[in-house]
Scaffold this active site. Structure first.
Site, mmCIF file in Angstrom:
data_model
loop_
_atom_site.group_PDB
_atom_site.id
_atom_site.type_symbol
_atom_site.label_atom_id
_atom_site.label_comp_id
_atom_site.label_asym_id
_atom_site.label_seq_id
_atom_site.Cartn_x
_atom_site.Cartn_y
_atom_site.Cartn_z
ATOM 1 N N GLY A 66 -21.814 -11.838 2.444
ATOM 2 C CA GLY A 66 -22.059 -11.762 1.009
ATOM 3 C C GLY A 66 -23.469 -12.030 0.542
ATOM 4 O O GLY A 66 -23.785 -11.772 -0.629
ATOM 5 N N GLU A 79 -20.295 -13.814 8.663
ATOM 6 C CA GLU A 79 -19.989 -12.372 8.667
ATOM 7 C C GLU A 79 -20.954 -11.593 7.781
ATOM 8 O O GLU A 79 -20.529 -10.912 6.847
ATOM 9 C CB GLU A 79 -18.558 -12.156 8.143
ATOM 10 C CG GLU A 79 -17.480 -12.887 8.888
ATOM 11 C CD GLU A 79 -16.118 -12.814 8.176
ATOM 12 O OE1 GLU A 79 -16.054 -12.445 6.986
ATOM 13 O OE2 GLU A 79 -15.113 -13.126 8.829
ATOM 14 N N PRO A 80 -22.255 -11.664 8.043
ATOM 15 C CA PRO A 80 -23.186 -10.914 7.182
ATOM 16 C C PRO A 80 -23.100 -9.420 7.477
ATOM 17 O O PRO A 80 -22.964 -9.014 8.632
ATOM 18 C CB PRO A 80 -24.557 -11.460 7.590
ATOM 19 C CG PRO A 80 -24.386 -11.869 9.023
ATOM 20 C CD PRO A 80 -22.951 -12.357 9.146
ATOM 21 N N GLY A 81 -23.160 -8.621 6.436
ATOM 22 C CA GLY A 81 -23.199 -7.168 6.591
ATOM 23 C C GLY A 81 -24.478 -6.661 5.962
ATOM 24 O O GLY A 81 -25.482 -6.419 6.628
ATOM 25 N N TYR A 130 -21.233 1.377 -8.325
ATOM 26 C CA TYR A 130 -21.566 -0.009 -8.706
ATOM 27 C C TYR A 130 -22.721 -0.097 -9.697
ATOM 28 O O TYR A 130 -23.300 -1.181 -9.848
ATOM 29 C CB TYR A 130 -22.001 -0.802 -7.469
ATOM 30 C CG TYR A 130 -21.088 -0.803 -6.272
ATOM 31 C CD1 TYR A 130 -19.715 -1.062 -6.397
ATOM 32 C CD2 TYR A 130 -21.600 -0.616 -4.989
ATOM 33 C CE1 TYR A 130 -18.907 -1.095 -5.278
ATOM 34 C CE2 TYR A 130 -20.791 -0.652 -3.875
ATOM 35 C CZ TYR A 130 -19.445 -0.890 -4.025
ATOM 36 O OH TYR A 130 -18.648 -0.934 -2.905
ATOM 37 N N CYS A 149 -21.022 18.304 -9.076
ATOM 38 C CA CYS A 149 -20.491 18.609 -10.403
ATOM 39 C C CYS A 149 -19.735 17.419 -10.986
ATOM 40 O O CYS A 149 -18.503 17.440 -11.106
ATOM 41 C CB CYS A 149 -19.603 19.840 -10.327
ATOM 42 S SG CYS A 149 -20.506 21.219 -9.621
ATOM 43 N N GLU A 150 -20.470 16.370 -11.288
ATOM 44 C CA GLU A 150 -19.948 15.148 -11.911
ATOM 45 C C GLU A 150 -21.100 14.578 -12.729
ATOM 46 O O GLU A 150 -22.214 14.450 -12.209
ATOM 47 C CB GLU A 150 -19.595 14.081 -10.849
ATOM 48 C CG GLU A 150 -18.498 14.437 -9.891
ATOM 49 C CD GLU A 150 -17.106 14.133 -10.418
ATOM 50 O OE1 GLU A 150 -16.977 13.416 -11.440
ATOM 51 O OE2 GLU A 150 -16.157 14.640 -9.807
ATOM 52 N N TYR A 198 -23.796 0.221 3.143
ATOM 53 C CA TYR A 198 -22.890 0.888 2.222
ATOM 54 C C TYR A 198 -23.500 2.212 1.743
ATOM 55 O O TYR A 198 -23.363 2.588 0.583
ATOM 56 C CB TYR A 198 -22.510 -0.045 1.051
ATOM 57 C CG TYR A 198 -21.949 -1.359 1.558
ATOM 58 C CD1 TYR A 198 -20.679 -1.420 2.117
ATOM 59 C CD2 TYR A 198 -22.709 -2.533 1.539
ATOM 60 C CE1 TYR A 198 -20.174 -2.604 2.631
ATOM 61 C CE2 TYR A 198 -22.217 -3.729 2.054
ATOM 62 C CZ TYR A 198 -20.949 -3.749 2.600
ATOM 63 O OH TYR A 198 -20.456 -4.925 3.111
#
Ligand SMILES: *Cc1c(COP(=O)(O)O)cnc(C)c1O
Length: 421
Positions: A241, A275-277, A318, A346-347, A375
């Site tokens: 986190g 648990e670092p990502g 996000y 197309c959004e 991510y």
């Protein structure tokens, strides 16, 4: 110091000029610096060690599950935190020893539990009473004992984006802290389980120390009580986190983080799992794109790129902010104009940045989205039948295409037409 910097007016990855790279691999493309991946790991591990902590680092694979990324950490002694069978298989294939793998996540299937048991992972982080009972049954069915940590939901606000906060009692994650004593009691009586510890993970891209401090204090207190009550708790899993500076904002350092860990749980005297990502991979990657058109609207100017939300979803999902740098460095006195930087999907949500001040750009110019190592590629899709961007790993002046851009034929080959159609 980042491996991504301008040299002679061209953005480089380590010693490789990126304008040359895209001549060869095209755009959009993800680029990772092996030196930066390993430097981030060493800084994180070093800070914990310097704080006198007995720490085991299990890289959170979901942040970037490429085999070459996992292996870059495994070479330095990292374990892995996985949340699915696919991630477990990747961690093993990349060379992570099974006994350094933690299996997290709120919904593990019987098959996933069995695979973890058969390969002999370090522990399952269990997130509900229902999962505890199921894991016991699966383990007994296989004649095994499942090593278990209970994931505590400490009801702490991580003060991050609502979609990545996980430690509030209304989130689906973890077991309410008030229910832990009863579930430890229950688990103690289940022959298929061996209780090993407690775990906590309150969210992602956390940019202040207070939420960590609050969560760790609550868990330390609970750990002490439960150990006194006779539960054989051997270690504590602190989750991941820790955030990164997407906008150059000032963030707590890993040393500050380690100091919080030390003063909140250090006195327990047990081994700690981390648990670092994002913290290990975020800044070590970028996404390269080219300008297709500079479109002059009535009131806004749009930079239409060949990269889109299907390549880098974070801004759409996000409201994330990524620094945008032209591959050719702008003159220091160049004027900057606001652009809406968008993709071709197309959004209306396919927008990377609104009103971003950028130097004058023209069709064909290339640019980089910084801090796209976490991510990024892992959340990509083929929406609008766009090809997945290739991934490239750089080391010094060398590079390797670690995942090639597939052809349209290859993508379509995964589909079959019914023979009655
Ligand atoms: C996602 C996740 C992590 C990693 O989070 P980062 O913010 O990338 O460090 C760690 N542990 C668990 C249980 C997770 O779900």
């Amino acid at each position: 110091m980042s491996a991504f910097a301008y040299r002679n007016g061209i953005l480089h990855a380590e010693d490789l000029p990126l304008d040359r790279l895209i001549e060869e691999v095209g755009t959009p493309a993800f680029v990772y610096s092996r030196a930066d991946l390993q430097a981030a790991y060493r800084r994180f591990a070093g800070a914990l060690q310097d704080a006198g902590l007995d720490a085991r680092i299990c890289y959170a694979v979901k942040a970037n599950p490429h085999l070459a990324v996992i292996r870059s950490f495994a070479e330095l002694g990292a374990g892995a935190d996985v949340v699915s069978e696919g991630e477990l298989r990747r961690a093993l294939a990349a060379g992570v020893p099974a006994d350094r793998i933690v299996f997290a996540g709120v919904g593990k299937s019987d098959g996933e539990m069995a695979l973890g048991l058969e390969t002999g992972i370090l522990q399952f982080n269990v997130e509900s009473r229902e999962e505890l009972l199921r894991l016991d049954a699966v383990a007994r069915g296989l004649g095994k004992t499942a090593p278990v940590a209970l994931r505590v939901n400490p009801d702490v606000d991580a003060k991050t984006h609502a979609k990545i906060t996980t430690g509030k009692s209304e989130n689906k994650f973890g077991i309410d802290i008030r229910d832990i004593p009863e579930l430890l009691q229950l688990a103690g009586g289940l022959p298929g389980l061996a209780i090993k510890g407690l775990a906590v993970h309150i969210g992602s891209q956390i940019t202040q120390l207070e939420p960590f401090e609050a969560a760790f204090r609550r868990v330390a207190e609970l750990f002490t009580e439960m150990r006194s009550a006779g539960h054989p708790l051997e270690h504590l899993d602190m989750g991941g986190g820790l955030g990164i500076a997407y906008q150059g904002e000032s963030l707590p350092s890993v040393e500050d983080y380690a100091a919080v860990v030390r003063r909140t749980v250090g006195q327990l005297g047990v081994p700690l799992v981390f648990e670092p990502g994002r913290h290990l991979v975020g800044e070590a990657g970028l996404l390269l794109a080219r300008v297709l058109f500079v479109k002059q609207g009535r009131s806004r100017r749009f930079l239409i790129l060949d990269a889109a939300m299907n390549d880098l979803l974070r801004p759409a999902l996000y409201d994330a902010w990524h620094e945008i740098q032209p591959l050719r460095e702008a003159a220091p006195d160049a004027t900057r104009q606001p652009f809406d930087v968008v993709g071709p999907v197309c959004e209306s949500g396919d927008i990377f940045a609104a009103g971003r001040p950028l130097p004058e750009m023209a069709a064909g110019d290339a640019l980089a989205f910084r801090s796209a190592g976490a991510y990024g590629a892992t959340m990509a899709s083929t929406y609008n039948s766009r090809l997945p961007a290739p991934e490239i790993m750089v080391s010094g002046s060398h590079y390797s295409i670690i995942r090639a851009r597939p052809s349209h034929e290859q993508l379509m080959a995964q589909e079959t037409l019914p023979d009655w159609l």
